[in-house]
Design an enzyme around this catalytic site. Structure first.
Site, PDB file in Angstrom:
ATOM      1  CG  ASP A   7       9.669 -13.624  77.783  1.00 19.85           C
ATOM      2  OD1 ASP A   7      10.555 -12.762  77.936  1.00 19.85           O
ATOM      3  OD2 ASP A   7       9.322 -14.404  78.686  1.00 19.85           O
ATOM      4  CD  GLU A  68      11.554  -9.227  78.495  1.00 19.13           C
ATOM      5  OE1 GLU A  68      10.410  -9.274  78.953  1.00 19.13           O
ATOM      6  OE2 GLU A  68      12.497  -9.924  78.893  1.00 19.13           O
ATOM      7  CG  ASP A 142       8.846 -18.284  79.689  1.00 17.29           C
ATOM      8  OD1 ASP A 142       9.909 -17.652  79.791  1.00 17.29           O
ATOM      9  OD2 ASP A 142       8.547 -19.251  80.417  1.00 17.29           O
TER      10      ASP A 142
END
Length: 166
Positions: A7, A68, A142
């Site tokens: 992330d 991501e 996260d």
């Protein structure tokens, strides 16, 4: 197979390393955050982030890294630009490690994990806690996001491996 999920962020990057059979079973081998101090300037922060992530990759040798995708909110363009810098460094480190790199939209990961592409951070944390039978939700969020990305990546990799050729 060992899968890493990322992330990306310039201040805080969540990462997770899972061992999965590609089915619903996965074990968390490692998870945490990589942080860069704002006081050292952008260029040095990016080098630090890349070096720290390269250490994670060297320790676990994942076959794939799920990252991501970049998104931008019109109210926060600076955040998207900073995320883009961090994401680029992370993608470069993953590519150098010979891992297959897979990008996932946040909405895809959320929908895969919860059935809702607009799930909140708290919902993702709760879903990860429940699925992996953790004593508490991963914090900061996260980490939960990185676990979700790694889990989604593992399932997609397994799906491609089991798909009939042709």
């Amino acid at each position: 197979m060992v899968i890493c999920g990322i992330d990306p962020g310039l201040d805080t990057t969540g990462y997770a390393v899972l061992r999965t059979d590609g089915d619903c079973t996965a074990d968390i081998l490692d998870a945490g955050v990589l942080r860069t101090p704002a006081a050292i300037g952008l260029a040095k922060r990016l080098v630090l982030l890349g070096d720290d992530f390269a250490e994670v990759l060297a320790e676990w040798s994942p076959v794939a890294v799920g990252v991501e995708q970049l998104y931008a909110h019109y109210k926060h363009p600076r955040t998207a630009i900073q995320m883009g810098h961090a994401r680029g460094v992370l993608l470069a480190a993953a590519s150098r490690s010979s891992a297959e790199v897979c990008s996932f939209a946040a909405t895809h990961v959320k929908k895969y994990l919860t059935g809702n592409g607009r799930a909140s951070k708290a919902q993702i944390q709760q879903a990860i806690q429940s699925h992996f039978r953790l004593a508490a939700p991963p914090d900061p969020p996260d980490i939960a996001d990185a676990i979700a990305i790694a889990f989604c990546c593992g399932r997609e990799m397994a799906g491609r491996r089991s798909a009939p050729a042709g």
